[in-house]
Scaffold this motif. Structure first.
Motif, short mmCIF file in Angstrom:
data_model
loop_
_atom_site.label_atom_id
_atom_site.label_comp_id
_atom_site.label_asym_id
_atom_site.label_seq_id
_atom_site.Cartn_x
_atom_site.Cartn_y
_atom_site.Cartn_z
N VAL A 121 9.15 -2.46 -0.26
CA VAL A 121 8.45 -1.30 0.27
C VAL A 121 8.60 -1.41 1.78
N PHE A 143 8.27 -0.87 5.30
CA PHE A 143 7.53 -0.20 6.36
C PHE A 143 8.34 -0.16 7.66
N LEU A 187 6.50 -6.59 1.57
CA LEU A 187 5.89 -5.47 2.29
C LEU A 187 5.31 -5.96 3.63
N LEU A 188 4.61 -7.10 3.58
CA LEU A 188 4.02 -7.62 4.82
C LEU A 188 5.11 -8.04 5.80
N VAL A 189 6.20 -8.61 5.28
CA VAL A 189 7.32 -8.95 6.15
C VAL A 189 7.87 -7.69 6.82
N ILE A 212 6.35 -5.12 7.69
CA ILE A 212 5.48 -4.70 8.80
C ILE A 212 5.81 -5.53 10.05
N GLY A 213 6.00 -6.83 9.86
CA GLY A 213 6.42 -7.67 10.97
C GLY A 213 7.74 -7.20 11.56
N LEU A 214 8.66 -6.88 10.67
CA LEU A 214 9.98 -6.41 11.11
C LEU A 214 9.85 -5.10 11.88
N PHE A 268 8.07 5.77 13.25
CA PHE A 268 6.81 5.45 12.61
C PHE A 268 5.99 6.71 12.37
N LEU A 303 5.10 8.14 7.25
CA LEU A 303 4.18 8.47 6.15
C LEU A 303 4.62 9.70 5.37
N PHE A 357 7.28 8.38 3.11
CA PHE A 357 6.70 7.68 1.96
C PHE A 357 6.13 8.67 0.96
#
Lengths: 267, 331, 297
Positions: free
Chosen positions: C35, C37, C98-100, C102-104, C222, C226, C229
Motif C-alpha cells: 500500500v 503511500f 505500508l509504514l515503510v 510512509i518513511g519513503l 501528496f 488521497l 487511493f
C-alpha cells in the motif's frame, strides 16, 4: 419446550461463493447431550456449515435454531455468548499471548473486560481473575498443557494448538461445542484421553458435541450418531452401524476416490 | 506541529524546557496511538484530527461563547471522542489498509474544514482570527492564570523557576498519570481482549468477544488522549492554525510508537524524548554536514532523517527499542 | 448548460490524471501487497525531473515527458531492488510495508524540496493559448494536450493488459497471486514490469498534473494521493480497469459537485472532500470496493 427438543436445528441452509454452492440446502438436527459426528469427503461443505452455524458466514437461505432460538442472523460473538462455541480446522491459537492467557481470555462474566467495571469495581475484576486463572490451569492440566502455561502459544506444535483450542472452548462454559478435526496432529494416546474427557463432559454436564472428523475409528467409537454430507447436502443420518452400510455414503466416498476412508468405514 | 523560531541556543535551559514540553505533548498524543495501533492493531492515520477537534472546540467556545476554560477544555475532549465514535462506526469493520486510508481522509476533511470555514475557525491565519480581522483573539487567559499559580506554588518549594518549567511540570504530571491509567486498563482483562483482537479478530469473536465494541472503545479512548494533547498544544503555543494539524503529525506519532516499541506504554515517553531530541536538536548541530545547509534546508534534512529512521526501524528492529519480538504483531 | 459542459471537460482532465496514477498504485498494491503511500512522491518526482530537463536544460516538453517517465520507472525499479525486495525477503507484511512507504514518502518529498525548494515551478509551455470549443467549453492548450496524452496512455495500457501475454499474467497475478505463482508465472519478471509500468505512469501523471495545474511544488503528489487511493478502492484493489473507471468517475464527481444547479454546488475548495466522502460512503455500501470481489474469511 426447548429443554427437550434438539439443541441445534439446521433447516435448508444455503451458502454460495461466486455461484458455487458450498452448502446447498443442508438440513440436520443435533440431539441435546449427544456426541454427533459430521463426516463426508473433502469439499462436502462441512467446514462451511460450521462457519455458517457459528455466525462467521451469513447463509443466503434457510434457518438455524439453537435452543429454539434463531441464530442465523446473529454475529459470531453473540452466538458464542449463547453457549454455542466452535474450534477451527486451522487453529487460531493467539501466538503472541501465553498459553494461560489464551485460555483465560475465553472466560465469561469477567467484569474486568468492561471499562466502567475496571474503574468502579476493581476488586471484583481481580477476584474473578483469580477464579479464572485457577479454572484455566485446571483445563490446561486436563489437556496436558499445564507445563507450557507460561510459554507463548506460538511455540506450540500443531497438535498442542488443537488441545489449547479445546481447552479454550471449554473455558467459555459452553452448552454445545463444534469441533473441527480436533484430533488432527494430536498424539494418539492423548487423543484417546481427549475422547474419554469429552464423553465424561457429555455424561456429567450434558454437554453436546458436534465434530468433524476423518478418522473413522474415532467416529465409530465415540459418536452415537453420524451425519454424512456430500456436495453441500446431508445424504445420510443415523447410528454409526447403519450409516456405514448406506449405499449413498459408500458411493459418495468412492465417487471422490477416497477409498481409504470408505475402507475404514467398512471395517 | 511547527515550533516558533526560538531566539535561543542549544545550551539554554528554556530551549530544553521547550523540547521537554513538546515531548510531553507528543507522549500523550502517541499514547493514544499506542492504545489503538500498538494494543488493538487499528491503523488510525487520522489521529491528528482528534487533536485539532479538541483544540478548536476549546478555542471557539472560549472566544465566541465566552465559556470558562474549565468547561471548554472538557468539552473539547468530549467532542473529539464523539467524532471518534462517528468515524469508527462506518470504518472499524474494514481491513487494516482501508481503515488507514479512510481515517487519513477523515483527518484531511477536518483540516480542510478548519482551513476554509473562516467564520468558525479563523481560517488559514488560525485562531488569532477567531473574532474576525482587526481584533486578535486569545483563548488562554484562564490557562495562563492557572499556570502562574502552579509556578508560584512550585517556587515556594523549589525556588525560582521560569514559566516554561511550570508548563513542563504540568504536562509531564498529566502525561505520567495518563500512562499509569492506560497501564491499569491494558493490564486488566480488557487489555487482554484488545491484544487478542490485534492478533486474530475471528479467534476473539469465536470466544464471545464483541470485537467491534472493543475497537470502538479503543478508538474513542485514543481520541480522548489525542484531544488532551491538543489542549496542551493550544496552551503551549497560544495560537494555532490548520497547518499545525497536517498528516505529518500523525506519522510522527507512529514513529514514536514504533521507535519505543508497540504495546509498551512505558516506552512511549522514551520514544517521544528521543524523537524530540532528534527533531529539535538537529536545528542546532553546528558541525558538518549540517553546516552546509541553511535553516530551511535543515528542516527538509530533518524530515529526511525521520523518514530514514522509520524505514530503518521497520527493516531492522520492527519491535522498537524496548519492545519484545515475541509479542510483536504486524500483519 | 455551458457550465455543465465545462465542468464535464474539467472532470475528464482531473479524472484522467487520477486514473493514470491509480493504475500504477493498484497494480503494485494487488501484485506486491504494497500500500504505497509514497506513490504521490513518484508523481512529484516525475514532474520535477521533467521540469529540470524542460526548463533547466531547455528540452521541448514532449522529450521532457518521455525522459521523466523513464526516470521515474528507473526510480521505481531501483527502489524495488534496493528496498522492497529485501524487506519482503525478511518477511515484512502489508502493515509493515505500508509504514515503510510512509518513511519513503518523507524521504523522497523532502529530497525534492532540498533540490528544487518550495517555490512554485512552471513548465516552459504556452499557458495562454486557450481554445473555445463550440462556444461552450474553454480549455487551455496544455489541458487539451494533457487529457489527450492521458487518454492515449490509458488506451495503450488497457490494450497491453488485455492483449499481451505480460499484461494477462499481470492481471492474473494481481487477482490471485497464490494461484498465479503455482501456474508457472515468472514472479520476478512480473514484479519488475509492474514497477516499470506503475512508476512510469506515475511519472507521466505527475508531469500532466503539473501541466494542468500550471504551477506546482513538491507537495503536489501528496495532495492528490488521497483521491488516487479513493479511485483504487472504488475500483477494487488490484483491478486496473476498475481504477480507470474509479479515477475518471471521481474526477467527474469532484468537478460536477461544484455545479450551481446542484443547490448552488459545493465550494470548489471542498472538491477533495467530495472525493473522500465518496470513498467513505462507498466503503460503507461495499467494503470490498465497487468492482472488487468479496473476501473469504
Amino acid at each position: 419446550m426447548s429443554s427437550s427438543g434438539p439443541i441445534l436445528k439446521v433447516s435448508r441452509v444455503e451458502k454460495h461463493f461466486g455461484g458455487i454452492a458450498a452448502v446447498d440446502g443442508a438440513t440436520l438436527d443435533v440431539a441435546r447431550g449427544s456426541i454427533t459426528a459430521l463426516i463426508g469427503p473433502n469439499g462436502a461443505g462441512k467446514t462451511t456449515l460450521f462457519n455458517v452455524v457459528s455466525g462467521f458466514y451469513r447463509p443466503e437461505r434457510g434457518e438455524i435454531l439453537f435452543e429454539g432460538e434463531r441464530i442465523d442472523r446473529r454475529s459470531p460473538h453473540s452466538i458464542a455468548q449463547r453457549g454455542l462455541v466452535r474450534t477451527f480446522q486451522i487453529t487460531k491459537a493467539l501466538t503472541k499471548m501465553t498459553v494461560l492467557e489464551n485460555v483465560m481470555l475465553a472466560a465469561r462474566n469477567q467484569p474486568g473486560e468492561h471499562l466502567w467495571q475496571i474503574v468502579l469495581r476493581p476488586g471484583s475484576a481481580r477476584r474473578r481473575e483469580r477464579e479464572v486463572a485457577e479454572r484455566a490451569r485446571e483445563l490446561l492440566r486436563f489437556v496436558h498443557l499445564e507445563r507450557l502455561a507460561d510459554d507463548y502459544a506460538g511455540t506450540l506444535s500443531g497438535g498442542q494448538r488443537k488441545l489449547l483450542e479445546f481447552a479454550r472452548a471449554l473455558m467459555t462454559e459452553p452448552r454445545m461445542v463444534l469441533l473441527d478435526e480436533p484430533m488432527a496432529g494430536v498424539n494418539p494416546t492423548l487423543g484417546l484421553e481427549l475422547l474419554e474427557r469429552m464423553k465424561a463432559l457429555q455424561v456429567d454436564l450434558g454437554m453436546t458435541f458436534l465434530l468433524i472428523e476423518h478418522d473413522m475409528e474415532v467416529v465409530m467409537s465415540v459418536s452415537e450418531r453420524v451425519i454424512v454430507m456430500n456436495e453441500g447436502r446431508v445424504i445420510a443420518d443415523g447410528p454409526p452401524g447403519e450409516v456405514q452400510r448406506d449405499q449413498r455414503v459408500i458411493d459418495a466416498y468412492l465417487g471422490t476416490g477416497a477409498a481409504a476412508a470408505a475402507g475404514g468405514m467398512g471395517r | 506541529m511547527t515550533a516558533p523560531l526560538l531566539a535561543t541556543t542549544i545550551a539554554s535551559p528554556s530551549f530544553w524546557a521547550f523540547v521537554g514540553v513538546v515531548a510531553g505533548i507528543y507522549t500523550i498524543f502517541a499514547l493514544g496511538l499506542q492504545l489503538q495501533f500498538g494494543f488493538t492493531g487499528l491503523l488510525n492515520f487520522g489521529h491528528v484530527a482528534f487533536m485539532a477537534i479538541s483544540a478548536y472546540t476549546m478555542a471557539i467556545l472560549i472566544v465566541k461563547v465566552e465559556a470558562p476554560m474549565w468547561a471548554a477544555a472538557p468539552a473539547g475532549i468530549a467532542v473529539a471522542m464523539v467524532f471518534g465514535l462517528l468515524i469508527g462506526l462506518p470504518t472499524l469493520r474494514l481491513r487494516a489498509d482501508y481503515l488507514a486510508i479512510t481515517t487519513i481522509a477523515f483527518g484531511e476533511i477536518v483540516r480542510y474544514v478548519a482551513l476554509n470555514q473562516d467564520g468558525l475557525t479563523g481560517g488559514p491565519i488560525g485562531t488569532i482570527n477567531l473574532k474576525g480581522s482587526g481584533t486578535s483573539a486569545s483563548y488562554n487567559g484562564d490557562w495562563l492564570a492557572f499556570q502562574g499559580k502552579v509556578q508560584h506554588a512550585l517556587e515556594t518549594v523549589f525556588g525560582d523557576m521560569g514559566k516554561d518549567t511550570a508548563m513542563l511540570a504540568i504536562v509531564w504530571t498529566v502525561a505520567i498519570a495518563l500512562i499509569v491509567a492506560m497501564q491499569v486498563l491494558v493490564k486488566a482483562p480488557w487489555g487482554r481482549v484488545l491484544r487478542s483482537i490485534r492478533e486474530d479478530e475471528d479467534a476473539a469473536s469465536s470466544l464471545g468477544k464483541n470485537v467491534f465494541a472493543y475497537k470502538l472503545q479503543a478508538l474513542a479512548l485514543g481520541a480522548a488522549l489525542a484531544a488532551v494533547a491538543g489542549l496542551f498544544f493550544a496552551f503551549q503555543f497560544s495560537f494555532f492554525s490548520p497547518q499545525d494539524f497536517d498528516p505529518l503529525t500523525t506519522f510522527f506519532g507512529y514513529i514514536i510508537v514504533i521507535l519505543a516499541g508497540t504495546a509498551r506504554n512505558w516506552a512511549v515517553p522514551v520514544g517521544a524524548v528521543i524523537f524530540g531530541v532528534i527533531f529539535a536538536g538537529t536545528r542546532f548541530f553546528e558541525f558538518p554536514p549540517f553546516t552546509y545547509f541553511g535553516s530551511a534546508d535543515r528542516a527538509y534534512l530533518r524530515l529526511i532523517v525521520v523518514g530514514l529512521i522509520l524505514i530503518g526501524l521497520m527493516a531492522f528492529r520492527p519491535q522498537g527499542l524496548l519492545g519484545k519480538r515475541e509479542e510483536m504483531v504486524l500483519e | 448548460m455551458s457550465e455543465l459542459a465545462q465542468l464535464l471537460a474539467n472532470g475528464l482532465v482531473t479524472g484522467s490524471i487520477i486514473a493514470i496514477a491509480a493504475i500504477g498504485l493498484t497494480l503494485v498494491y494487488g501484485i506486491l501487497g504494497i500500500v504505497n503511500f509514497a506513490h504521490g512522491e513518484y508523481l512529484a518526482f516525475g514532474a520535477f525531473i521533467a521540469f529540470a530537463v524542460n526548463v533547466t536544460l531547455g528540452w521541448p516538453i514532449a522529450g521532457s515527458i518521455v525522459f521523466a517517465m523513464v526516470a521515474t520507472a528507473m526510480l521505481g525499479l531501483g527502489l524495488e531492488y534496493g528496498l522492497w525486495r529485501p524487506l519482503r525477503r525478511r518477511g515484512a507484511k502489508v502493515v509493515a510495508l505500508l509504514l515503510v512507504s510512509i518513511g519513503l514518502a518523507l524521504v523522497l518529498r523532502h529530497v525534492i524540496f532540498l533540490v528544487w525548494g518550495a517555490t512554485p515551478r512552471r513548465f516552459d509551455v504556452d499557458v495562454f493559448q486557450v481554445y473555445d470549443l463550440g462556444g461552450v467549453i474553454r480549455l487551455s492548450l496544455t489541458q487539451i494536450t494533457a487529457v489527450s496524452i492521458a487518454f492515449a496512455a490509458i488506451l495503450l495500457v488497457g490494450l497491453t493488459l488485455a492483449r499481451t501475454k505480460l499484461g494477462k499474467s499481470m492481471r492474473a497475478y494481481s487477482d490471485n497471486s497464490a494461484l498465479a505463482s503455482v501456474s508457472g508465472i515468472d514472479v520476478d519478471r512480473i514484479t519488475a514490469y509492474t514497477w516499470v509500468l506503475g512508476a512510469g505512469l506515475a511519472g507521466l501523471g505527475g508531469v500532466l498534473l503539473g501541466l494542468v495545474q500550471g504551477s506546482f511544488n513538491p507537495n503536489m503528489g501528496f495532495t492528490l494521493l488521497l483521491p488516487i487511493f479513493a479511485a483504487v478502492i472504488l475500483g477494487g484493489v488490484g483491478s486496473a480497469y476498475g481504477s480507470l473507471v474509479g479515477g475518471v468517475g471521481l474526477g467527474l464527481a469532484m468537478e460536477l459537485s461544484t455545479w450551481n444547479a446542484l443547490a448552488g454546488g459545493v465550494d470548489p475548495v471542498y472538491k477533495p472532500v467530495v472525493a473522500f466522502a465518496i470513498l467513505i460512503l462507498a466503503l460503507l455500501v461495499r467494503p470490498q470496493g465497487l468492482f472488487g470481489k468479496a473476501r473469504y474469511v
